[in-house]
Write an enzyme that holds these catalytic residues in place. Structure first.
Site: not given
Length: 426
Positions: A56, A58, A151, A209, A212, A308, A314
């Site tokens: 996982h 991005h 997203q 996802h 979350e 992630d 983030w």
């Protein structure tokens, strides 16, 4: 005659063996003392592991921290908003450059398989085009899976549905989603159903996802498990994050976990990010921000740790080291027993490889010649030290080396050099 022999290494299961490699394949494991090779790596006393796997990530956002600004609140929602600003000004070339730089980090750390979500809420699909280009460029040394990730919500964003389908047509590997970000719970459940049907029709895997959030009433994992079972997708579906489960009623969870196990749905918690982003609205006590890892494992659910984010809207830290991820995970999940710690190592290697469906993975004859030599004696010591990767082999080729990180001491009566390895390993 082998092309490469890794001599005398300790495997994760405790065996000491030589590994013979011919071309891009492991062709022998055992005592190869009499064998010849074009190159020999002396791994005596060191841990030899299959490569690390991240299920996982991005990659389209990585290494963008501070552009156009930092996430001042540190929340998930501000990060999503900041990413929305960033993707209006970023270029495809910038995305490619950042992603390739991260893949360099990954290669140096023995992280040789990555599943990356790529945003499909952009009519230009710049991120999709960029990540497809990166996938081709790193193919000789990293296996990169791409997830079509709406997203801003499959239904919530007016173009997401069409663009997600376009991305799959372009060659993206996995169907993603974000049901808890839809405007209603009903829309979230409907998005799970349609996206799973899309994956079933195309013979693809699903990685969503899912839940979350700190809201215990966000229960889209239940719908995901139901749809996986209805459509015969068992073993091809993963729910990522699942943080709402840390707040759910225990009775409900006692029903949910057997459903996930029966449906063959895997779980991917992301401990570095979950512990950072979740519980932001809490005063005290603060929730830990991690799903029920030990409980899921006890039900036979496949669970793997994910990275992630690294230096993006983030998360302001990160090094592409999956041992950092496992180290945080074992602390937050309180997996302190030696057997549990070994499972945490397994969760960033073989369990993650299972989630990705990697073929030819592992340290056995006939497998792809991919491995990591670590300056540690066993998996527990590797977690404790997060040590140097002395050598990284990908598809039969040594692609990275790092020197041992011994410290020099100038203390009267003490050794001149020190290594933090314990005489009894982990």
């Amino acid at each position: 005659m082998f092309d490469l022999i890794v001599k005398g290494g300790t495997l994760p299961d405790g065996r000491v063996a030589d590994i013979g490699i011919t071309g891009a394949t492991i062709t022998a494991i055992g005592n190869l003392a009499e064998a010849d090779a074009g190159e020999v790596i002396d791994a005596s006393g060191d841990l030899v592991s299959p490569p690390f796997v991240d299920p996982h990530f991005h990659l389209d956002a990585t290494l963008s921290y501070g552009t156009p600004r930092i996430n001042a609140s540190g929340t998930l929602l501000e990060g999503i908003g900041l990413w929305g600003e960033l993707k209006q000004i970023v270029t495809q070339e910038e995305m490619v450059t950042r992603a390739l730089a991260y893949c360099d980090w990954a290669a140096s750390m023995g992280l040789l398989a990555i599943r990356s979500h790529v945003d499909t809420c952009d009519d230009r699909l710049l991120g999709v085009a960029a990540m497809l280009e990166v996938r081709d460029k790193v193919k000789p040394y990293i296996d990169l899976q791409l997830v079509a990730f709406p997203q801003d919500g499959f239904y919530r964003d007016p173009t997401a549905r069409d663009n997600t389908i376009r991305a799959l047509d372009m060659g993206v590997d996995v169907v993603g989603g974000i049901p808890h970000f839809e405007r209603t719970m009903a829309d979230g459940a409907a998005s799970v159903r349609e996206l799973c049907e899309l994956a079933a029709a195309r013979g693809l895997q699903v990685d969503m996802h899912c839940d979350e959030t700190d809201d215990p009433h966000s229960r889209h994992i239940e719908t995901l498990a139901c749809e996986a079972q209805r459509l015969g997708l068992g073993g091809r579906v993963a729910g990522s994050h699942l943080t709402s489960m840390h707040s759910m009623d225990n009775y409900y969870v006692s029903k949910l976990l057997p459903l996930m196990a029966e449906a063959g749905v895997a779980a991917i918690p992301n401990p570095l990010i979950n512990i950072m982003l979740q519980g932001r609205h809490d005063t005290f006590p603060k929730r830990r921000g991690l799903t029920r890892v030990k409980e899921m494992r006890a039900h036979g659910i496949t669970v793997g740790w994910g990275q992630d984010c690294v230096l993006d809207p983030w998360y302001s830290l990160g090094t592409a080291d999956m041992l950092d991820v496992a180290f945080m995970g074992l602390h937050v999940a309180q997996m302190s027993h030696p057997d549990e710690m070994r499972r945490c190592f397994d969760m960033v290697t073989t369990q993650n490889a299972r989630i990705l469906g990697l073929e030819g993975y592992g340290l056995q004859v006939g497998a792809q010649a991919a491995l990591v030599v670590l300056d540690a004696g066993d998996p527990i010591e590797a977690l404790r030290l997060r040590p140097a990767r002395l050598a990284v082999v990908s598809k039969g080729r040594v692609i990275a080396r790092t020197a041992r990180q011994d410290a020099a001491l100038t203390l009267p009566g003490r050794p001149g050099t020190i290594r933090r390895r314990h005489p009894q390993g982990g």
